[in-house]
Every structure is written in C-alpha cells, then in structure tokens.
Motif scaffolding. Structure first.
Motif, short mmCIF file in Angstrom:
data_model
loop_
_atom_site.label_atom_id
_atom_site.label_comp_id
_atom_site.label_asym_id
_atom_site.label_seq_id
_atom_site.Cartn_x
_atom_site.Cartn_y
_atom_site.Cartn_z
N GLY A 13 0.73 -1.13 0.08
CA GLY A 13 -0.18 -0.05 0.10
C GLY A 13 0.94 1.19 0.05
O GLY A 13 0.35 2.29 -0.56
N ILE A 15 3.51 1.69 -1.85
CA ILE A 15 3.93 2.15 -3.19
C ILE A 15 3.26 3.21 -3.93
O ILE A 15 4.11 4.12 -4.18
CB ILE A 15 3.99 0.69 -4.08
N PRO A 16 2.02 3.38 -3.91
CA PRO A 16 1.41 4.45 -4.58
C PRO A 16 1.83 5.78 -3.71
O PRO A 16 1.93 6.99 -4.79
CB PRO A 16 0.03 4.30 -4.35
N PHE A 17 2.02 5.79 -2.54
CA PHE A 17 2.34 7.07 -2.04
C PHE A 17 3.69 7.56 -2.31
O PHE A 17 4.24 8.34 -2.43
CB PHE A 17 2.18 7.03 -0.38
N ILE A 19 5.17 6.72 -4.96
CA ILE A 19 5.36 7.03 -6.55
C ILE A 19 5.02 8.73 -6.64
O ILE A 19 5.74 9.66 -7.27
CB ILE A 19 4.66 6.37 -7.38
N VAL A 20 3.69 9.05 -5.99
CA VAL A 20 3.46 10.16 -5.72
C VAL A 20 4.46 11.22 -5.19
O VAL A 20 4.64 12.36 -5.80
CB VAL A 20 2.07 10.37 -4.78
N TYR A 23 7.05 12.21 -7.63
CA TYR A 23 6.92 13.29 -8.89
C TYR A 23 6.31 14.68 -8.19
O TYR A 23 6.46 15.67 -9.03
CB TYR A 23 5.91 12.67 -9.61
N VAL A 76 9.84 -0.75 -8.33
CA VAL A 76 9.24 0.55 -8.45
C VAL A 76 10.58 1.32 -8.08
O VAL A 76 10.52 2.46 -8.85
CB VAL A 76 7.97 0.79 -7.63
#
Length: 185
Positions: A13, A15-17, A19-20, A23, A76
């Motif tokens: 869970g 991982i999306p944070f 990535i955000v 960027y 990632v």
C-alpha cells in the motif's frame, strides 16, 4: 489476517504514496520523505517476517505475499531512480536485479509445479543481496551527502554489490534446479 500479513499489505500500500511523493515538488524535501517512506517499508519487511516466526503465524499466503511485496517495492524504486538518473550506471544493475527477480520467480513457480520447490528455497546469499539492495536504494533516494559521507557513491557501490550477489544467487538457484530443468520426461 494476522499482523505480519497486514504489515506486508502495508508495504504494498505504501507504493502509490512513494510514487506520488517522488513526482510531487515538495520544496526540496522529497528526498527526505522518499527515504523515510522506503525505510518504513524496509522495516516492515524485516518486522513482518520476525513477527510471523516469533508468534508462529507463518502461512502459505504470507510466504507468497512477502516476496511479491519486496519485488514490487524494489522494482518501483529502481525504475524511479533510473528515470531520475538516466544512463547505464544505474540502468545496468537495475536491469540485472529486476531480470533476476523475474527469472527466479518463474523458476520457483515451475519447480513448484514439478514438486521440487525445496531445491530453490531462499538462501543466505539472497538475504545479503536484499540487505545490500535496500541500503543502496536508501542512499540513492537520499542523494545528498551527509557531511563527508558520499551517499550517492555508496549507493552505487552497494547497488553493484547487490547486482553481483543477485547474479551469484541466480547461478546457485539455476545450478540447484538444473537437473530438474534438463530431465527428459
């Protein structure tokens, strides 16, 4: 759904944070936050296995999910790092590490299908590889030197060490599986 498994899901869970944050322009603190997120994920990797063994909560699902979470997080992180620092110096060890993970995952699946999964169990070399890899990614994410400590240089050295251990462990896995791979049916 025990605590070790929840920690493994937490790692996925995150991982999306991760990535955000990678960027988003956060006023020059991205590398601090990225490094903290990755360290948190790395700690959950160690902690979920420790708790599962200590509390005797090891499960087939946890044994499946834990390496998946590790590979997703590392893959990632490496892809993001290569996108930030394009060039062969980072791309080569990243490709070796990701390629090995795909190869060994396929080998383990195939060996399980032929009933010989114990021949490709996790080795101590894999543990050292994982430790070097995680430390390398921490230093590469942080980027800035800490005093005279060259984090990027140490990160690169550890990543190449990890890539070398990756190839060595892949060789050991393939050598152990070779009789099964080449057996005529």
């Amino acid at each position: 759904m025990n605590l070790p498994t929840k920690l493994t899901f937490l790692r996925i869970g995150i991982i999306p944070f991760f990535i955000v944050v990678f960027y988003l322009p956060l006023f020059g603190i991205n590398h601090y936050l990225l490094t903290a997120i990755y360290i948190l994920a790395a700690i959950t990797d160690w902690f979920d296995g420790y708790l599962a063994r200590k509390w005797e909560q090891e499960s087939d699902f946890g044994a499946f999910l834990d390496p998946v979470a590790d590979k997703l997080l590392v893959g990632v992180a490496l892809i993001l790092l290569v996108s930030k620092h394009p060039g062969f110096l980072l791309a080569i060890p990243a490709a070796v590490i990701i390629g090995r993970e795909i190869t060994i995952s396929a080998l383990r699946e195939w060996m399980a299908n032929v009933g010989e999964q114990t021949k490709v169990a996790v080795s101590i070399i894999g543990k050292f590889k994982t430790a070097a890899q995680m430390l390398a990614i921490v230093f590469l994410l942080f980027e800035e030197p800490i005093g005279r400590f060259p984090t990027m240089l140490i990160g690169y050295l550890l990543l190449y060490t990890s890539a070398g251990l990756t190839l060595w462990s892949m060789f050991l896995y393939l050598r152990a599986a070779w009789p099964s791979l080449t057996r005529e049916t």
